[in-house]
Design a protein around this motif. Sequence first.
Motif, short mmCIF file in Angstrom:
data_model
loop_
_atom_site.label_atom_id
_atom_site.label_comp_id
_atom_site.label_asym_id
_atom_site.label_seq_id
_atom_site.Cartn_x
_atom_site.Cartn_y
_atom_site.Cartn_z
N LEU A 36 34.11 -34.63 -47.08
CA LEU A 36 33.74 -35.93 -46.52
C LEU A 36 32.96 -36.80 -47.51
O LEU A 36 32.76 -37.98 -47.26
CB LEU A 36 32.91 -35.74 -45.25
N HIS A 37 32.50 -36.21 -48.62
CA HIS A 37 31.67 -36.96 -49.56
C HIS A 37 32.46 -38.10 -50.19
O HIS A 37 33.65 -37.96 -50.49
CB HIS A 37 31.12 -36.04 -50.65
N GLN A 38 31.77 -39.23 -50.40
CA GLN A 38 32.41 -40.39 -51.01
C GLN A 38 31.47 -41.03 -52.03
O GLN A 38 30.25 -40.97 -51.89
CB GLN A 38 32.79 -41.43 -49.96
N LEU A 39 32.08 -41.63 -53.05
CA LEU A 39 31.33 -42.35 -54.07
C LEU A 39 31.42 -43.84 -53.82
O LEU A 39 32.42 -44.34 -53.29
CB LEU A 39 31.90 -42.07 -55.46
N CYS A 40 30.37 -44.57 -54.20
CA CYS A 40 30.50 -46.01 -54.29
C CYS A 40 31.50 -46.29 -55.41
O CYS A 40 31.31 -45.82 -56.54
CB CYS A 40 29.16 -46.66 -54.61
N PRO A 41 32.58 -47.03 -55.16
CA PRO A 41 33.59 -47.24 -56.20
C PRO A 41 33.08 -48.01 -57.41
O PRO A 41 33.68 -47.94 -58.48
CB PRO A 41 34.69 -48.01 -55.47
N SER A 42 31.95 -48.71 -57.25
CA SER A 42 31.43 -49.51 -58.35
C SER A 42 30.40 -48.77 -59.20
O SER A 42 30.49 -48.75 -60.42
CB SER A 42 30.80 -50.80 -57.81
N ALA A 62 25.39 -48.22 -45.88
CA ALA A 62 24.60 -48.66 -47.03
C ALA A 62 25.12 -49.99 -47.57
O ALA A 62 24.33 -50.90 -47.89
CB ALA A 62 24.63 -47.59 -48.13
N TRP A 63 26.42 -50.11 -47.67
CA TRP A 63 27.01 -51.36 -48.19
C TRP A 63 26.69 -52.53 -47.27
O TRP A 63 26.35 -53.62 -47.76
CB TRP A 63 28.52 -51.19 -48.32
N ASP A 64 26.75 -52.31 -45.99
CA ASP A 64 26.49 -53.39 -45.03
C ASP A 64 25.02 -53.79 -44.99
O ASP A 64 24.71 -54.95 -44.69
CB ASP A 64 26.94 -52.97 -43.62
N GLN A 65 24.11 -52.86 -45.27
CA GLN A 65 22.70 -53.12 -45.07
C GLN A 65 21.96 -53.55 -46.34
O GLN A 65 21.10 -54.42 -46.29
CB GLN A 65 22.02 -51.88 -44.49
N TYR A 66 22.25 -52.91 -47.51
CA TYR A 66 21.44 -53.22 -48.70
C TYR A 66 22.15 -52.98 -50.03
O TYR A 66 21.73 -53.51 -51.05
CB TYR A 66 20.15 -52.38 -48.69
N HIS A 67 23.22 -52.19 -50.06
CA HIS A 67 23.74 -51.74 -51.34
C HIS A 67 24.48 -52.83 -52.11
O HIS A 67 24.62 -52.74 -53.33
CB HIS A 67 24.65 -50.53 -51.15
#
Length: 414
Positions: A106-112, A126-131
């Motif tokens: 289930l682990h995922q990386l931020c693609p950037s 995380a992307w929606d809130q602050y990343h």
Amino acid sequence: MAAPTCDTFAFCMDAAAQARRALEVRFISNSKGKGLFATRNIRKGETIFVEKPVVSAQFLWNALYKYKACNHCLRALETAEENAQRLLGRFQALPHPEQCSIRKDLHQLCPSCQVVYCSPECRQAAWDQYHQVLCLGPSREDPNHPLNKLQEAWRNIHYPPETSSIMLMARMVAVIKQAKDKDWWIKLFSQFCSKTANEEEEIVHKLLGEKFKGQLEVLRVLFTEALYDERVSRWFSPEGFRSLFALVGTNGQGMGTSSLSQWVHACDALELPPREREPLDAFIDQLYKDIEKETGEFLNCEGSGLFVLQSCCNHSCIPNAEASFPDNSFLLHLTALEDIQPGEEICISYLDCCQRERSRHSRHKVLRENYLFTCSCPKCLTQASDPDVTSEEEEEEGEGEPDDAELEDEMTDV
């Protein structure tokens, strides 16, 4: 406070719903502020509430030393066996590997920027809130990127054992930058305890040491270069940055997660015949001892967070509740240590078990230095006539080696 306006605020709604069933926040006094009180009978061992943090972050040295945790919820990412091998510094197979709860699929990386998350849900949250604000993209390894310079400066100032992270403050700014309802978030952060200027200075001094004023200015300049936002411009002024430190210093709740701890709890719950239980318990006991010799006290993925309800709990040297993180994530469980009656204040301890057993004088010294108050709980009042000295025997006890039971508690009570 205005009602939440988007799904990002669900954590507050969940906590508020639980609070309405059993809890009430009341103003106590100007000196003590607010407190959390029971509105019904709460039984010993009952989970009073479960709460997500408003914002949280892993400690920077902890992450640098490869304590692998989800970049959002702090869930440990190593398998229990990998965790044990890293802490031991050698290969060690674990019995009952099926009791490990880690799902690497289930682990995922931020693609950037390639930071790791335990699940697609955490990556999206995380992307929606602050990343979006904090994502370093291809500059993750660039030492000249403003965020990297800020983190390196923090590591050079705040060595282990860590008590906070500059990235907790960075995420506070990033949340506001990304929020649709910025005023709601600003009001939410403003409800955490604030201090007078003199108290703020003492807290910052405690966090950063003797030369804190010069160090604080270095951090403030780097913080401004990396994150400045007009809506919270006060946080970037010398006074406002000091107050931000004080907010985190007095309200931040330490968090710890461990896949090895989860495996131990799962093994403890197995129904085994004595011929299997005894060697398993002996193996775990020896594992604790070996890890302590190799790694010392740094056992868990560690960080800190801001919790709305937990921050309302005042201190007592004889607490009737305690916070823990049994889900191997940033979810805080507040559990009753005793039966609590309606109208009774729910108190936690800001001291660890060993500190609570020390003299009134020693307890007050720790609380004054770290939290800027003098405790007047029932235990302290009954010991008011005790001499204001710390015995040599007590000091020696505090410096002694932990026994096996204490080691086990430290490794598994997360």
